[in-house]
Design an enzyme around this catalytic site. Structure first.
Site, short mmCIF file in Angstrom:
data_model
loop_
_atom_site.label_atom_id
_atom_site.label_comp_id
_atom_site.label_asym_id
_atom_site.label_seq_id
_atom_site.Cartn_x
_atom_site.Cartn_y
_atom_site.Cartn_z
N GLU A 71 0.67 -1.09 0.05
CA GLU A 71 -0.55 0.09 -0.33
C GLU A 71 1.23 1.61 -0.45
OE1 GLU A 71 -3.24 -0.53 2.37
OE2 GLU A 71 -4.55 -2.11 1.65
N GLU A 123 -4.14 -8.99 -0.61
CA GLU A 123 -5.35 -8.59 0.57
C GLU A 123 -6.79 -8.51 -0.09
OE1 GLU A 123 -4.66 -5.11 3.40
OE2 GLU A 123 -2.18 -6.20 2.52
O1 AHR Z 1 -5.21 -5.84 7.17
C1 AHR Z 1 -5.07 -4.34 7.57
C2 AHR Z 1 -4.66 -3.31 7.26
O2 AHR Z 1 -5.30 -3.45 5.79
C3 AHR Z 1 -3.36 -4.03 6.35
O3 AHR Z 1 -2.50 -3.41 6.86
C4 AHR Z 1 -2.84 -3.30 5.31
O4 AHR Z 1 -2.12 -3.31 4.00
C5 AHR Z 1 -4.46 -2.69 5.23
O5 AHR Z 1 -4.68 -1.14 4.42
#
Ligand code: AHR
Length: 532
Positions: A194, A329
Site C-alpha cells: 500500500e 488482501e
Molecule cells: O489487513 C489490515 C490492513 O489493511 C493492512 O495492514 C493494510 O495493508 C490494509 O490497509
C-alpha cells in the site's frame, strides 16, 4: 432471523458448463493467506511458544497447523500489511532471548486494549519462525519488504539471509543460528505494501522509481524470485496506469522485473450508499438487515470489475500481459465489537454471510484464472475475515474455513467457462434499488472430475436450477452444502459446528445427462461430477 424456505421456487435458473472452453489452470496460490503482526494474529493465533501448555510444534499452535494442512497448498504472506513498512527483519533473527522489543505499528490505534506483544512486539516470531510455520502448513512463504523506512540494501540482504547457500555468508551463518543452515528458498517477495498509503504515501510515479531501484539488483542464489508490486487501492485505475507508465520509462524490459501486481479490495461499506466514510460505512459482524446482507455481497461482487478494469489498464503498456494480477488482501472488514478477545485488534466474528463472500470471491478468481495467479484472504486468524478464531487453548474454525476446504478440488485444476442464468435479486439502497446476481459460481476439471461451486445469495429462497454440460456428459454427481437456517449463523467456542458442511449427498443425473438441483437459500454448494 429464522428463515422459512419456500416449497416451490418463483424462478428457475440455469447453469451451462462449457467443458470445451478452458480458461487457465487455477493457481493454488489464489488460496493464499495473510499473516500480519496485528492484534491476535501472530501472538495467540499462531505463536504460543515452545513451552506452552497449548499443543504446538516448535511454538506454533498445533490445531491451526493441522487444519491448514487440510486446505489447498497456497502461500502465506507476512509480516504485513502496514506493519511490514515499519519492520526491520534484523529484529526477528538470532537468539530469541536477545531480540529487541519494539512498538508495533498498530499500537497507537489500540487504545485501551491490553498490553502485550501485539502492542510491544517481542520479536519471538521472526523470519525463521515464519518460514517454519509456512512449511509446516505446506505453504510457500511470501515476504513483504519494508520500502517506507528501510533502504534497498536491507531488502537484498534479507534475500541473502533467506536464500544464500549454507555457510556461504555471515547472514547465512546467522540464519543457521536460528535453526536453518540450509537456504529457506523464499521465492515470493512483495516490494512494499500500500505504497499509496501506510507504505510511504507515494504517488504512482514516485513508487515506480522506488520499485525500479529496489528490484535493480537482487541476488538470486539459484532461487527464482517473483517480485510483487504494491498495486491499487480498489478501483484506482490511475494508480495502475501511472505506475506502469513510469515503470517502463526506461524501456519495457522493466516489465520483466515484476511477477505480479497486487490489488487490495475489502468488502466493508454496508451503508447502501449513505456514506463513503471508512468508519461510518462499516456494519456489525453479527447484526445486520437483509439489505445489509445483500450490500455486503454486492461489495464482494465488485472484485470482478476490479480484475477486468486493472487488467485492461495493465494491457495498455504490458501488451503481452507478462505481469499477472495478485489480490494479496481481500475479505470483509466489519466494525469493532465482535472480536473474541480484547487484544484482537481488527478481530471480528465471521458468519454465513462471510462464507458467501469467500465463495463469491474465490469463484471470481477461478473465472479469471488467466489473470489472477495469487490471492491472500485477510487475515488468517483472529483478525478480519479469518478462517480460525482462538483464545488461549480454545480454537474454532469459521464458516469461511469451510468454504476454503470445500473449494480445495479447484486448486490446480483447469477452470472452464460457465454461464449462469438467474434473475437478479433486488434490494433497497438509500436512494435506489441495488442488485446482486441471482446465482454465481465457477467450474474446473481435473482427471475427468468436474467441480462446480455455486453460491445462492438469496436470503430466503432456494433456487431450482438446471445444470447442462456442454462438451461432456455427467456420469454421477454428489453435493456438499454449506447453509444455515439463519443468515447470522456463526460458530462460537461453545457451539463450534453451527455452520459446517452437511454430509455429502448423491445428486440425480437425468437420462440426458442434465442435472436438476435445488440450491438452498444463503448457501455455498460444491457439486462433484464424474464425467462419463
Ligand atoms: O489487513 C489490515 C490492513 O489493511 C493492512 O495492514 C493494510 O495493508 C490494509 O490497509
Amino acid at each position: 432471523m429464522a428463515l422459512a424456505p419456500r416449497a416451490t421456487t418463483a424462478a428457475d435458473a440455469r447453469i451451462d458448463v462449457l467443458l470445451d472452453e478452458p480458461i487457465a489452470r487455477i493457481d493454488p496460490n489464489v488460496y493464499g493467506h495473510f499473516v500480519e503482526h496485528l492484534g491476535g494474529v501472530v501472538y495467540d493465533g499462531i505463536w504460543v511458544g515452545e513451552g506452552s501448555r497449548i499443543a504446538n510444534t516448535a511454538g506454533m499452535r498445533q490445531a491451526l497447523v493441522d487444519h491448514m494442512r487440510r486446505l489447498p497448498k497456497g502461500n502465506i504472506r507476512w509480516p504485513g500489511g502496514c506493519f511490514a513498512d515499519s519492520y526491520d527483519w534484523r529484529d526477528g533473527v538470532g537468539p530469541r532471548e536477545a531480540r529487541p522489543r519494539r512498538t508495533n505499528f498498530w499500537a497507537d490505534g489500540m487504545g485501551t486494549r491490553p498490553d502485550g506483544p501485539w502492542k510491544y512486539d517481542t520479536n519471538q516470531f521472526g523470519t525463521n519462525e515464519f518460514v517454519r510455520f509456512a512449511r509446516l502448513c505446506q505453504a510457500e512463504p511470501y515476504l513483504a519488504a519494508n520500502l517506507r523506512s528501510l533502504p534497498a540494501r536491507d531488502f537484498y540482504q534479507w534475500v541473502e539471509y533467506c536464500n544464500s547457500p549454507a555457510g556461504s555468508t555471515t547472514l547465512a551463518e546467522l540464519r543457521a543460528r536460528g535453526g536453518d543452515p540450509d537456504p529457506l528458498r523464499v521465492r515470493f517477495w512483495g516490494v512494499g505494501n500500500e505504497t499509496w498509503g501506510c507504505g510511504g504515501n507515494l504517488t504512482a510515479e514516485e513508487y515506480a522509481v522506488e520499485y525500479r531501484k529496489f528490484t535493480a539488483w537482487v541476488p538470486r542464489f539459484g532461487q527464482e524470485l517473483s517480485f510483487i508490486g504494491s498495486g491499487p487501492n480498489g478501483g484506482d485505475l490511475a494508480w495502475t496506469r501511472g505506475f506502469f507508465r513510469n515503470l517502463t520509462a526506461k524501456g519495457e524490459g522493466a516489465l520483466g522485473s515484476m511477477w505480479g501486481w497486487a490489488l487490495h479490495h475489502y468488502s466493508w461499506n454496508v451503508s447502501r450508499g449513505a456514506t463513503t466514510d471508512w468508519d461510518a460505512g462499516k456494519g456489525d459482524a453479527l447484526v445486520y438487515t437483509i439489505d445489509e446482507w445483500y450490500e455486503m455481497l454486492a461489495q464482494a461482487d465488485l472484485m470482478e470489475s476490479l480484475i477486468t478494469g486493472h487488467w485492461a489498464v495493465m494491457g495498455e503498456i504490458d501488451r503481452r500481459h507478462r505481469v499477472k494480477l495478485v489480490v494479496d488482501e481481500w475479505g470483509t472488514w466489519h466494525k469493532p465489537g465482535s472480536e473474541v478477545h480484547p487484544s484482537h485488534h481488527l478481530g471480528q466474528q465471521s458468519t454465513i454471510r462471510d462464507a458467501l463472500v469467500a465463495g463469491l470471491t474465490l469463484d471470481t478468481f477461478h473465472r479469471h484464472s488467466d489473470k489472477v495467479v495469487m490471492a491472500n484472504i485477510a487475515q488468517l486468524v483472529n483478525c478480519l475475515q479469518s478462517l480460525f478464531l482462538t483464545d488461549g487453548d480454545r480454537f474454532i474454525t469459521t464458516p469461511t474455513y469451510h468454504v476454503f476446504a470445500m473449494y480445495a478440488p479447484h486448486a490446480g485444476a483447469q477452470a472452464v467457462r460457465t454461464q449462469f442464468g438467474a434473475p437478479r435479486i433486488g434490494y433497497q439502497r438509500v436512494r435506489e434499488k441495488g442488485h446482486v446476481a441471482g446465482l454465481a459460481g465457477s467450474a474446473s476439471v481435473h482427471d475427468r472430475t468436474l467441480t462446480l461451486t455455486v453460491v445462492n445469495p438469496h436470503a430466503t429462497e432456494p433456487s431450482d436450477t438446471t445444470i447442462a454440460l456442454r462438451g461432456g456428459r455427467a456420469g454421477s454427481a454428489r453435493a456438499t452444502v454449506l447453509a444455515a437456517g439463519d443468515i447470522h449463523a456463526h460458530n462460537t467456542f461453545d457451539r463450534p459446528a453451527v455452520v459446517a458442511p452437511a454430509a455429502e449427498t448423491t445428486v440425480v443425473v437425468g437420462s440426458g445427462g442434465t442435472i436438476t438441483h435445488r440450491f438452498p437459500p444463503a448457501s455455498v454448494t460444491r457439486l462433484t461430477v464424474t464425467l462419463s
